[in-house]
Design an enzyme around this catalytic site. Structure first.
Site, PDB file in Angstrom:
ATOM      1  N   PRO A  83     -56.293 -92.199-101.415  1.00 46.39           N
ATOM      2  CA  PRO A  83     -55.097 -92.368-101.577  1.00 46.39           C
ATOM      3  C   PRO A  83     -54.695 -93.141-102.602  1.00 46.39           C
ATOM      4  CG  PRO A  83     -56.546 -93.978-100.261  1.00 46.39           C
ATOM      5  CD  PRO A  83     -57.177 -92.802 -99.793  1.00 46.39           C
ATOM      6  N   CYS A  84     -54.908 -92.938-104.029  1.00 41.55           N
ATOM      7  CA  CYS A  84     -54.798 -94.000-105.348  1.00 41.55           C
ATOM      8  C   CYS A  84     -53.037 -94.358-104.996  1.00 41.55           C
ATOM      9  CB  CYS A  84     -54.828 -92.782-106.773  1.00 41.55           C
ATOM     10  SG  CYS A  84     -53.944 -91.539-106.839  1.00 41.55           S
TER      11      CYS A  84
END
Length: 176
Positions: A132-133
């Site tokens: 989940p950048c």
């Protein structure tokens, strides 16, 4: 390596996977129909294991606006550089509804002066959503970069879906 294509609320996506886990997730690009044509050119996965279907359902739910945990999905890190793997491992540990800064991630991987390198690694993230950048922000609390279509607006929408409210109280938080 196999490919599974799937439609989502934001357009056609594709996921490449091996027996060790997900290798890549392709989100729709700004060109729209071109990404759909590219996905249609891929060979579909044959005999996909049950976890592939569950992963597709989870990503589809998230992109439709449902807060969904993707932390259970295995990733095949085999061909990724060691630094990128470290950054992705730290990023995967950020819970939904929370965020870290690029500098905090850099310190967590033991490279306190590497915030820019963290940003570059996240820009190369082959498995967006699963890593989940979007949960990594600039030091100012602003969105910073996001390589998916829609850029920072898409990043902020994902954070909103996950319940991120920023740091500290707002005017509407009760002060007892």
């Amino acid at each position: 390596m196999q490919v599974t294509r799937f439609d989502t609320a934001i357009g056609p996506c594709a996921m490449t996977w091996s027996d060790r886990g997900v290798r890549a997730v392709r989100l729709p690009n700004a060109a729209g129909p071109a990404s759909a044509r590219k996905a249609q050119d891929d060979e579909p996965g044959q005999g996909a294991p049950e976890w592939v279907g569950r992963a597709v359902q989870a990503m589809t739910a998230l992109l439709a606006g449902t807060r969904t945990d993707l932390g259970w999905i295995e990733v095949d890190w085999a061909e990724l550089p060691a630094f990128d793997r470290q950054v992705y491992a730290v990023t995967r540990r950020i819970p939904a509804g929370r965020a870290m800064t690029y500098g905090e991630v850099a310190r967590a991987v033991g490279a306190p002066d590497a915030a820019r390198a963290v940003g570059q690694a996240l820009g190369r993230n082959p498995v967006p959503l699963i890593v989940p950048c979007h949960r990594v922000l600039a030091a100012s609390g602003r969105a910073g970069g996001f390589s998916a279509p829609g850029g920072a607006r898409s990043k902020l929408k994902l954070l909103e879906i996950e319940g991120y409210m920023g740091e500290g109280p707002t005017l509407f938080d009760r002060q007892d």
